[in-house]
Design a protein around this motif. Structure first.
Motif, PDB file in Angstrom:
ATOM      1  N   MET A   1      -5.275   5.386  -4.296  1.00  0.00           N
ATOM      2  CA  MET A   1      -3.814   5.215  -4.316  1.00  0.00           C
ATOM      3  C   MET A   1      -3.274   5.641  -5.671  1.00  0.00           C
ATOM      4  O   MET A   1      -3.784   5.244  -6.707  1.00  0.00           O
ATOM      5  CB  MET A   1      -3.450   3.755  -4.047  1.00  0.00           C
ATOM      6  CG  MET A   1      -1.969   3.583  -3.827  1.00  0.00           C
ATOM      7  SD  MET A   1      -1.577   2.001  -3.029  1.00  0.00           S
ATOM      8  CE  MET A   1      -1.535   0.913  -4.442  1.00  0.00           C
ATOM      9  N   LYS A   2      -2.202   6.420  -5.648  1.00  0.00           N
ATOM     10  CA  LYS A   2      -1.674   6.950  -6.890  1.00  0.00           C
ATOM     11  C   LYS A   2      -0.653   6.009  -7.538  1.00  0.00           C
ATOM     12  O   LYS A   2      -0.412   6.079  -8.735  1.00  0.00           O
ATOM     13  CB  LYS A   2      -0.991   8.308  -6.622  1.00  0.00           C
ATOM     14  CG  LYS A   2      -1.936   9.422  -6.173  1.00  0.00           C
ATOM     15  CD  LYS A   2      -2.853   9.871  -7.297  1.00  0.00           C
ATOM     16  CE  LYS A   2      -3.464  11.233  -7.100  1.00  0.00           C
ATOM     17  NZ  LYS A   2      -4.140  11.474  -5.833  1.00  0.00           N
TER      18      LYS A   2
ATOM     19  N   GLU B   1       0.020   7.112 -16.258  1.00  0.00           N
ATOM     20  CA  GLU B   1      -0.893   7.164 -15.110  1.00  0.00           C
ATOM     21  C   GLU B   1      -2.063   8.086 -15.424  1.00  0.00           C
ATOM     22  O   GLU B   1      -1.904   9.041 -16.174  1.00  0.00           O
ATOM     23  CB  GLU B   1      -0.181   7.700 -13.854  1.00  0.00           C
ATOM     24  CG  GLU B   1       0.782   6.705 -13.246  1.00  0.00           C
ATOM     25  CD  GLU B   1       1.438   7.227 -11.967  1.00  0.00           C
ATOM     26  OE1 GLU B   1       1.185   8.399 -11.582  1.00  0.00           O
ATOM     27  OE2 GLU B   1       2.208   6.460 -11.366  1.00  0.00           O
ATOM     28  N   PRO B   2      -3.216   7.836 -14.827  1.00  0.00           N
ATOM     29  CA  PRO B   2      -4.390   8.661 -15.126  1.00  0.00           C
ATOM     30  C   PRO B   2      -4.525   9.915 -14.264  1.00  0.00           C
ATOM     31  O   PRO B   2      -5.362  10.767 -14.555  1.00  0.00           O
ATOM     32  CB  PRO B   2      -5.552   7.702 -14.807  1.00  0.00           C
ATOM     33  CG  PRO B   2      -5.022   6.813 -13.730  1.00  0.00           C
ATOM     34  CD  PRO B   2      -3.549   6.657 -14.007  1.00  0.00           C
ATOM     35  N   HIS B   3      -3.686  10.038 -13.229  1.00  0.00           N
ATOM     36  CA  HIS B   3      -3.911  11.112 -12.248  1.00  0.00           C
ATOM     37  C   HIS B   3      -3.488  12.458 -12.801  1.00  0.00           C
ATOM     38  O   HIS B   3      -2.327  12.668 -13.130  1.00  0.00           O
ATOM     39  CB  HIS B   3      -3.143  10.830 -10.960  1.00  0.00           C
ATOM     40  CG  HIS B   3      -3.097   9.380 -10.617  1.00  0.00           C
ATOM     41  ND1 HIS B   3      -4.239   8.644 -10.376  1.00  0.00           N
ATOM     42  CD2 HIS B   3      -2.059   8.514 -10.510  1.00  0.00           C
ATOM     43  CE1 HIS B   3      -3.889   7.393 -10.118  1.00  0.00           C
ATOM     44  NE2 HIS B   3      -2.586   7.280 -10.208  1.00  0.00           N
ATOM     45  N   ARG B   4      -4.461  13.384 -12.836  1.00  0.00           N
ATOM     46  CA  ARG B   4      -4.168  14.727 -13.334  1.00  0.00           C
ATOM     47  C   ARG B   4      -4.074  15.703 -12.175  1.00  0.00           C
ATOM     48  O   ARG B   4      -4.329  15.340 -11.021  1.00  0.00           O
ATOM     49  CB  ARG B   4      -5.205  15.142 -14.351  1.00  0.00           C
ATOM     50  CG  ARG B   4      -6.629  15.088 -13.862  1.00  0.00           C
ATOM     51  CD  ARG B   4      -7.610  15.461 -14.970  1.00  0.00           C
ATOM     52  NE  ARG B   4      -7.729  14.420 -15.976  1.00  0.00           N
ATOM     53  CZ  ARG B   4      -7.804  14.657 -17.283  1.00  0.00           C
ATOM     54  NH1 ARG B   4      -7.755  15.892 -17.734  1.00  0.00           N
ATOM     55  NH2 ARG B   4      -7.941  13.664 -18.144  1.00  0.00           N
TER      56      ARG B   4
ATOM     57  N   GLY C   1      -1.285  18.580   0.831  1.00  0.00           N
ATOM     58  CA  GLY C   1      -1.155  17.760   2.032  1.00  0.00           C
ATOM     59  C   GLY C   1      -1.082  16.271   1.735  1.00  0.00           C
ATOM     60  O   GLY C   1      -0.662  15.484   2.586  1.00  0.00           O
ATOM     61  N   GLU C   2      -1.493  15.901   0.518  1.00  0.00           N
ATOM     62  CA  GLU C   2      -1.441  14.479   0.145  1.00  0.00           C
ATOM     63  C   GLU C   2       0.002  13.975   0.127  1.00  0.00           C
ATOM     64  O   GLU C   2       0.913  14.671  -0.319  1.00  0.00           O
ATOM     65  CB  GLU C   2      -2.062  14.341  -1.257  1.00  0.00           C
ATOM     66  CG  GLU C   2      -2.066  12.935  -1.780  1.00  0.00           C
ATOM     67  CD  GLU C   2      -2.823  12.835  -3.111  1.00  0.00           C
ATOM     68  OE1 GLU C   2      -3.386  13.879  -3.568  1.00  0.00           O
ATOM     69  OE2 GLU C   2      -2.852  11.733  -3.675  1.00  0.00           O
TER      70      GLU C   2
ATOM     71  N   LEU D   1       3.582   9.867  -9.581  1.00  0.00           N
ATOM     72  CA  LEU D   1       3.651  11.233 -10.119  1.00  0.00           C
ATOM     73  C   LEU D   1       4.129  11.213 -11.568  1.00  0.00           C
ATOM     74  O   LEU D   1       4.918  12.060 -11.996  1.00  0.00           O
ATOM     75  CB  LEU D   1       4.594  12.097  -9.269  1.00  0.00           C
ATOM     76  CG  LEU D   1       4.037  12.580  -7.928  1.00  0.00           C
ATOM     77  CD1 LEU D   1       5.160  13.121  -7.049  1.00  0.00           C
ATOM     78  CD2 LEU D   1       2.975  13.671  -8.132  1.00  0.00           C
ATOM     79  N   ALA D   2       3.624  10.240 -12.328  1.00  0.00           N
ATOM     80  CA  ALA D   2       4.077  10.077 -13.721  1.00  0.00           C
ATOM     81  C   ALA D   2       3.760  11.305 -14.563  1.00  0.00           C
ATOM     82  O   ALA D   2       4.426  11.566 -15.567  1.00  0.00           O
ATOM     83  CB  ALA D   2       3.428   8.847 -14.343  1.00  0.00           C
TER      84      ALA D   2
END
Lengths: 343, 343, 343
Positions: free
Chosen positions: A1-2, C190-193, C200-201, C260-261
């Motif tokens: 989960m984002k 946030e850590p998501h790169r 599609g996500e 989506l930070a």
């Protein structure tokens, strides 16, 4: 989960340091908004000329702008799943913040205690704000009740930190250079100096402000505080948006100008309770009580320890608690702080 | 008592000079808020580039920002106990105010006349705003009806000052350096120049704005105006918050852009009446009438004397008074001012 | 007539270039207001320090501040008599805008097609924003349905421009110097790169904001957008004020921070539809879908093509259209854009 679900009680461990996200550069824009959102009028924070005559480089931001900015950054990590904001202690402003400064904050977990119901627990953190040079600008302890994610998560041994009942006068930090020797009481707005206040004195601040939804949301967003209950009316069954407790602090502090115009700067937050929730439509009033007095060593600068109480219109003047010691329903805030005032 | 009860009629004496509190440093923040609060679009106050092409250092604040700031400071000393704001005269803008300037103000009592009912009286003051160099930026006369504290206080001999019906064209102050010789009408938004307006011409400004409580309170606080009736809905029996008259002035002036986009700067306030109170929910409209025209001697710069009338939606176009000379109930404001416009 | 009636369909001709009025100098004030109006938190636009660590001179304004400023200036010439804002295409941000910059805009008419009812037509324009040096900062195509002034005006031969379905990745402009090699994910929130997102996500952004009249009017005025329906409740039969579509774009973009930070900057607007009107009282939510991914050549900088959908509270998660392809009634916005993200 984002997306960020926020932390739950079992996600904290004592000693852990949490760096909060999104450093923020403040400008004259934040000051102008502060003046539009609150009836703030302390001359030291309003006029570069007044600040220079008081030994500073320029008018620093209202101390509560610093507080809200530092606090706001901690919300996603500390209080997104908070049930209640229980208290503050050992708050000290360490350095003025000026337009152009960039503020970030971090929190150290200093205590944890699971509630007997097994569904939540209390988290104590010491939060620090730093400027772009890494110099600390503010620190305070706060404790919040946070939900557990799973009731079956094991409870660690409780660690309850000892916090001072109030910041001792000799630990107050006076901004470097501050000098009230040539203080202009006319420009400041009132003639009452430190010597004119006596311990035990109480002041009814007379004015009131009826709060609108748009105002408290603008204010709370300005500090990048993201707690859902302030913005989303579908979060509560009664369809009301809960007003950020800090909004009430700033309203009460600004209202206290009338009677405490020379209490220019907040230098310590000794304690604080959000006694009852505040909602749009409430008319907020305030009264103060002088709890203590101290000299500071800085030229012309004394300190007053003040209780600041915010109430909803209709509250009995100076009434605080019922016979059982519970806050009366129209008391919104009970805050204990030190402010600097010309001798 | 530590709080400010405001002055009552018997507290004033003719010749007295009152220094108003809380000098204020203005920044781009106040300008941004002004643009958010009012549909203000005059290019000279919006764009540094446009201002430089017109001979100025940078875009000065809208002239009404200066007015509200100077006026707001006078409220705690002059109109906190005012029953009504009766009129303005001899208003002149003397120098542009730029971001970074610090504004303070002072008022000289120039007239006093007790009302025959013995309960109130009229106070005339000449209020001046100064920047951080002590240079005057604005002056105006206003008169307000103020309550007496005690009906039995003796009435001094009435002194009623003579004020000019309007500021003569040869007393208008054009900002130093202002030059409209190379004025860009496309950037300014309309092609109509000074020569295109004739005395007697009336313009319906077409647009309207429905006012919200949050907006007028943000605006009024921004100017550190503290009159209780604007913020506290418990002050009036009908539970309404009275909108600061200056908010209506700024709304009407901003609406007048549509038809008077080139009336860039207000240089004089000849007269003004807040004909009827304005409340949240009202949709404000505006119309103007050209009262006079003059040249100024500055290159390319003419002056128009304009009547600006704000009305509530539903008002008859261009209707002002009834058969008895009383303002019609949907007329909110009747303002008489001089503005500068390219020849 | 001195007031601007706006242009009607027959007033446009293909190839015409319209210089829009009122250049605007932006400051920290506009940024502070943006943070108060929207829960905007992208670190690159919040902190000068973060921006410098990313190779920029200082924190540029949120890209949507640039968009609103450029768009707002075009309203009096393009959409004052618009019935509907039909679409966007080929939007590209070309250069960051910093405090102190002065923005103006111009539009070229690139297409015209009268509707079969003879009462209105579609106008396509390519709008460009420029800074004080004449450097372009943003360009986009939009098309609007505009009323004819007279039904009998002759219809010119229709010219319908071809617009790209989306901006190809190799036409994206990365701000000069931008470097995400040493990106601080903790400060960003946030850590998501880039590599963590797959085409599609879909991401439900969790938070919601209930909108007030005062807020959307403050926002819309801030951009000097003058369309009557946003401000004047007498314009619609139902007495509602229509919320400026761009307000919904900014709300949704700010809500998308949660998940989506690290989508720090918007660099292209591929397409956009204001699917249904939004009104005060609505609680706005948002979800996103990853449509495409690309590298950019700049150090550490990737690009994500995203669909951003704003909905009204109560909408089914991720639902967009009904069986006939029509937007569901609680879908407010369907936006297709490219954002930059650390690899």
């Amino acid at each position: 989960m984002k997306t960020n679900p926020g932390r739950f009680f079992e996600d904290y461990s004592v000693g852990e340091v949490i760096d909060h996200a999104i450093p923020r550069t403040l400008s004259g824009g934040e000051r102008a908004l502060y003046h539009a959102l609150y009836p703030a009028r302390h001359a030291l924070h309003s006029s570069d000329e007044f600040a220079r005559a008081s030994g500073l480089l320029a008018a620093p931001f209202d101390d509560l702008i610093t507080f809200h900015t530092v606090f706001g950054k901690s919300v996603p990590d500390i209080s997104l799943n908070a049930v209640a904001n229980l208290g503050y202690a050992e708050g000290r402003w360490l350095r003025p913040v000026l337009p152009g400064d960039t503020i970030r904050s971090e929190s150290t977990v200093i205590g944890l205690r699971e509630n007997s119901n097994g569904k939540s627990g209390v988290v104590w953190v010491r939060t620090r704000g730093m400027n772009q040079h890494g110099d600390p600008v503010l620190e305070f302890v706060r404790w919040v009740m946070v939900r557990k994610h799973r009731a079956e998560s094991p409870a660690a041994a409780p660690i309850v930190p000892e916090v001072k009942e109030f910041v001792p006068a000799d630990e107050l930090i006076v901004p470097a250079g501050l000098d009230f020797s040539n203080y202009d009481f006319t420009f400041a707005g009132e003639p009452h100096r430190w010597g004119d206040y006596r311990v035990g004195e109480r002041i009814d601040h007379v004015d009131g402000v009826t709060v609108e939804e748009a105002e408290h949301m603008l204010a709370t967003r300005l500090w990048q505080n993201t707690a859902k209950v302030h913005f989303d009316r579908t979060q509560r069954e009664d369809g009301k948006r809960l007003i950020y407790g800090g909004h009430v602090i700033s309203l009460a502090r600004a209202l206290s100008f009338n009677g405490l115009a020379n209490a220019q700067s907040i230098v310590a937050l000794n304690a604080g309770a959000h006694a009852n929730p505040c909602f749009a439509g409430d008319t907020v009033r305030a009264w103060s009580e002088v709890l203590d007095k101290a000299e500071t060593g800085a030229p012309g600068v004394g300190a007053l320890r003040l209780r600041l109480v915010a109430t909803r219109h209709g509250a009995e003047p100076f009434a605080l608690r019922d016979a059982l010691g519970k806050y009366l329903p129209d008391v919104l805030l009970d805050l204990d702080y030190w402010a600097l005032m010309p001798l």
